[in-house]
Design an enzyme around this catalytic site. Structure first.
Site, mmCIF file in Angstrom:
data_model
loop_
_atom_site.group_PDB
_atom_site.id
_atom_site.type_symbol
_atom_site.label_atom_id
_atom_site.label_comp_id
_atom_site.label_asym_id
_atom_site.label_seq_id
_atom_site.Cartn_x
_atom_site.Cartn_y
_atom_site.Cartn_z
ATOM 1 N N HIS A 57 30.960 33.987 65.397
ATOM 2 C CA HIS A 57 31.186 32.754 64.640
ATOM 3 C C HIS A 57 30.465 31.538 65.261
ATOM 4 O O HIS A 57 30.830 31.378 66.379
ATOM 5 C CB HIS A 57 32.739 32.563 64.597
ATOM 6 C CG HIS A 57 33.244 31.286 63.654
ATOM 7 N ND1 HIS A 57 33.644 31.525 62.631
ATOM 8 C CD2 HIS A 57 32.681 30.141 63.828
ATOM 9 C CE1 HIS A 57 33.930 30.408 62.025
ATOM 10 N NE2 HIS A 57 33.100 29.664 62.747
ATOM 11 N N HIS A 59 27.628 27.820 64.187
ATOM 12 C CA HIS A 59 27.121 27.006 63.443
ATOM 13 C C HIS A 59 25.695 26.500 63.908
ATOM 14 O O HIS A 59 25.548 25.552 64.725
ATOM 15 C CB HIS A 59 28.126 25.858 63.157
ATOM 16 C CG HIS A 59 29.169 26.434 62.441
ATOM 17 N ND1 HIS A 59 29.314 25.975 61.299
ATOM 18 C CD2 HIS A 59 30.691 26.409 62.963
ATOM 19 C CE1 HIS A 59 30.737 26.442 60.969
ATOM 20 N NE2 HIS A 59 31.406 26.913 62.055
ATOM 21 N N GLN A 152 30.937 23.824 53.439
ATOM 22 C CA GLN A 152 31.698 23.063 54.174
ATOM 23 C C GLN A 152 32.716 22.003 53.710
ATOM 24 O O GLN A 152 33.636 21.663 54.097
ATOM 25 C CB GLN A 152 30.758 22.297 55.074
ATOM 26 C CG GLN A 152 31.188 21.001 55.878
ATOM 27 C CD GLN A 152 31.951 21.787 57.403
ATOM 28 O OE1 GLN A 152 31.517 21.962 58.335
ATOM 29 N NE2 GLN A 152 33.302 21.859 57.270
ATOM 30 N N HIS A 210 36.194 30.365 57.026
ATOM 31 C CA HIS A 210 37.329 29.533 58.019
ATOM 32 C C HIS A 210 38.622 29.580 57.172
ATOM 33 O O HIS A 210 38.426 29.208 55.887
ATOM 34 C CB HIS A 210 36.559 28.347 57.924
ATOM 35 C CG HIS A 210 35.092 28.180 58.779
ATOM 36 N ND1 HIS A 210 34.153 28.723 58.475
ATOM 37 C CD2 HIS A 210 35.073 27.430 59.993
ATOM 38 C CE1 HIS A 210 33.270 28.298 59.364
ATOM 39 N NE2 HIS A 210 34.046 27.639 60.315
ATOM 40 N N GLU A 213 42.304 26.569 59.504
ATOM 41 C CA GLU A 213 41.897 26.114 60.647
ATOM 42 C C GLU A 213 42.809 24.692 60.719
ATOM 43 O O GLU A 213 42.277 23.802 60.389
ATOM 44 C CB GLU A 213 40.757 25.718 60.659
ATOM 45 C CG GLU A 213 40.306 25.217 62.186
ATOM 46 C CD GLU A 213 38.629 24.909 62.391
ATOM 47 O OE1 GLU A 213 37.823 25.233 61.579
ATOM 48 O OE2 GLU A 213 38.274 24.629 63.500
ATOM 49 N N ASP A 309 31.374 29.458 68.199
ATOM 50 C CA ASP A 309 31.666 28.293 67.164
ATOM 51 C C ASP A 309 30.538 27.247 67.148
ATOM 52 O O ASP A 309 29.755 26.979 66.202
ATOM 53 C CB ASP A 309 33.046 27.830 67.016
ATOM 54 C CG ASP A 309 33.720 27.112 65.766
ATOM 55 O OD1 ASP A 309 32.720 27.099 64.857
ATOM 56 O OD2 ASP A 309 34.673 26.755 65.611
HETATM 57 ZN ZN LIG Z 1 33.201 27.471 62.255
#
Ligand SMILES: [Zn+2]
Length: 424
Positions: A57, A59, A152, A210, A213, A309
């Site tokens: 995971h 970005h 996102q 995701h 979260e 992450d």
């Molecule tokens: Zn993430």
């Protein structure tokens, strides 16, 4: 003549004094005490040789952008998303590519040779998608980069969100992403999970969302994710990332939920470094840790990985591509301190994420890719404790990175002249 022979290696499963013989980019023998001529011979001297680290995971479109255009003052997920929204209009293809390549250099130096990165598909230009597809191709000789189409701003909440995500898949993005807890309502979140799982089933893709979260104990999209996975027969192909709301959920409800997740063979990714910093921000004291229930999920037979992450981006001001740092934090936050649990923390940054990504030929066995890491530690537990230096990293049998052993010189009366932390 072999391409590479590593001798006197300790392996993550506890075998010692092993030789690993490599030819044509693959491991052709793993046995005790083998000696044979090779282009490169390495005496591991009892140190640990592991398959490479895998990050399930990440970005990569936002990494190494810390401080642009400002830093996250509240430290929350939501300010991070807003900040990323401010940064996005200023992004260029070249800037994303350069930052991502720089991150991949760091990753290789840390023995991290496979990364699943989410890529933001919210804007119709799909600029980050184009840039990371470019990066994927450029790093392919030395690093497996798997991309997740990540809406996102919400696949339903953002105008055109679903179309943009589908176009990203058309362009070659590998995995279907999602963010149900960011949709406008719980109902829309559940609807997004259904739509995205159906899309993945239709196109034969994996899913990595995701999911939940949040510190809201009533955020239960993982329940829908497990349901859609079994309804559509996507067993073993769906991962729920974060699942931080599970930390705060009612224990009775979780006693029903975890078996449903196990039935769906759901993958789980916790991101300990990020969860411990982003979650609990609305708490006074006691402050919740926010990480999902890693030991309980593992005990139920689910495949659980620790992801990194973020590194130096709107959400996180730390990190250096070191999966042992993620494992170290996961061990502490999850209180995974038994010998068996500490070894599970090592699995959570190696074999478990490799399984979630569906990596072919991963491992130290005849026929596997000769992707190997020599660590300055004698076993997986010490590797985590020391966040061990990667003395050597090989991709397909070719050395791609080296670092010197961290041995400190001492000048003390009546004491040895140096300290080697791996010698204990
Ligand atoms: Zn993430």
């Amino acid at each position: 003549m072999l391409d590479l022979l590593i001798t006197h290696a300790s392996l993550p499963d506890g075998r010692q004094n092993m030789s690993i013989a490599v030819q044509g980019g693959r491991i052709n023998e793993v046995t005790e005490g083998l000696q044979a001529p090779a282009h490169e011979t390495v005496d591991a001297g009892g140190l640990l040789v592991s398959p490479p680290f895998v990050d399930a995971h990440f970005h990569m479109d936002s990494t190494l952008s810390y401080g642009q255009p400002r830093v996250n003052e509240s430290g929350t997920l939501l300010e991070g998303i807003a900040l990323w929204g401010e940064l996005k209009p200023t992004l260029t293809h070249d800037a994303i590519v350069q930052r991502a390549l720089q991150y991949c250099d760091m990753a290789v130096a840390r023995g991290l040779l496979a990364i699943r990165s989410h890529v933001d598909t919210s804007h119709p230009s799909l600029l980050p998608v184009e840039a990371l597809l470019d990066v994927k191709q450029r790093v392919a000789p030395y690093l497996d980069l798997q991309l997740v189409a990540f809406p996102q701003d919400g696949v339903l909440r953002a105008p055109g969100g679903l179309d943009n995500l589908k176009r990203a898949l058309d362009m070659g993005v590998d995995v279907v992403g999602g963010i149900p807890h960011f949709e406008r309502t719980m109902a829309q979140g559940a609807e997004s999970v259904k739509i995205l799982c159906e899309l993945a089933a239709e196109r034969g893709k994996r899913v990595d969302m995701h999911c939940d979260e949040s510190d809201d104990p009533h955020s239960r999209h993982v329940e829908t994710l497990a349901y859609e996975t079994q309804r559509l027969g996507l067993y073993g192909r769906v991962t729920g990332s974060h699942l931080t709301s599970m930390h705060s959920m009612d224990n009775y409800y979780v006693s029903k939920l975890i078996p449903l997740m196990a039935e769906a063979d759901l993958g789980v990714v916790a991101n300990p470094l990020i969860n411990i910093t982003l979650q609990g921000r609305h708490d006074t004291y006691p402050k919740r840790r926010g990480m999902t229930r890693v030991p309980e999920l593992m005990a139920a037979g689910l495949t659980v990985a620790f992801g990194h992450d973020c590194v130096l981006d709107p959400w996180y001001s730390g990190g250096s591509a070191d999966m042992l740092e993620a494992a170290h934090m996961g061990l502490h936050v999850g209180q995974m301190t038994s010998q068996a649990a500490m070894r599970q923390c090592f699995d959570a940054v190696t074999v478990n994420p490799a399984k979630l990504l569906g990596l072919e030929g991963y491992g130290i066995a005849p026929g596997c890719h000769a992707d190997l890491v020599l660590l300055h530690a004698r076993n997986p537990v010490d590797a985590i404790r020391l966040r061990a230096t990667r003395l050597g990293v090989w991709r397909r049998g070719q050395r791609v990175a080296s670092s010197p052993a961290p041995v400190a010189q001492l000048n003390l009366p009546g004491r040895p002249g140096s300290v080697d932390f791996a010698s204990n």
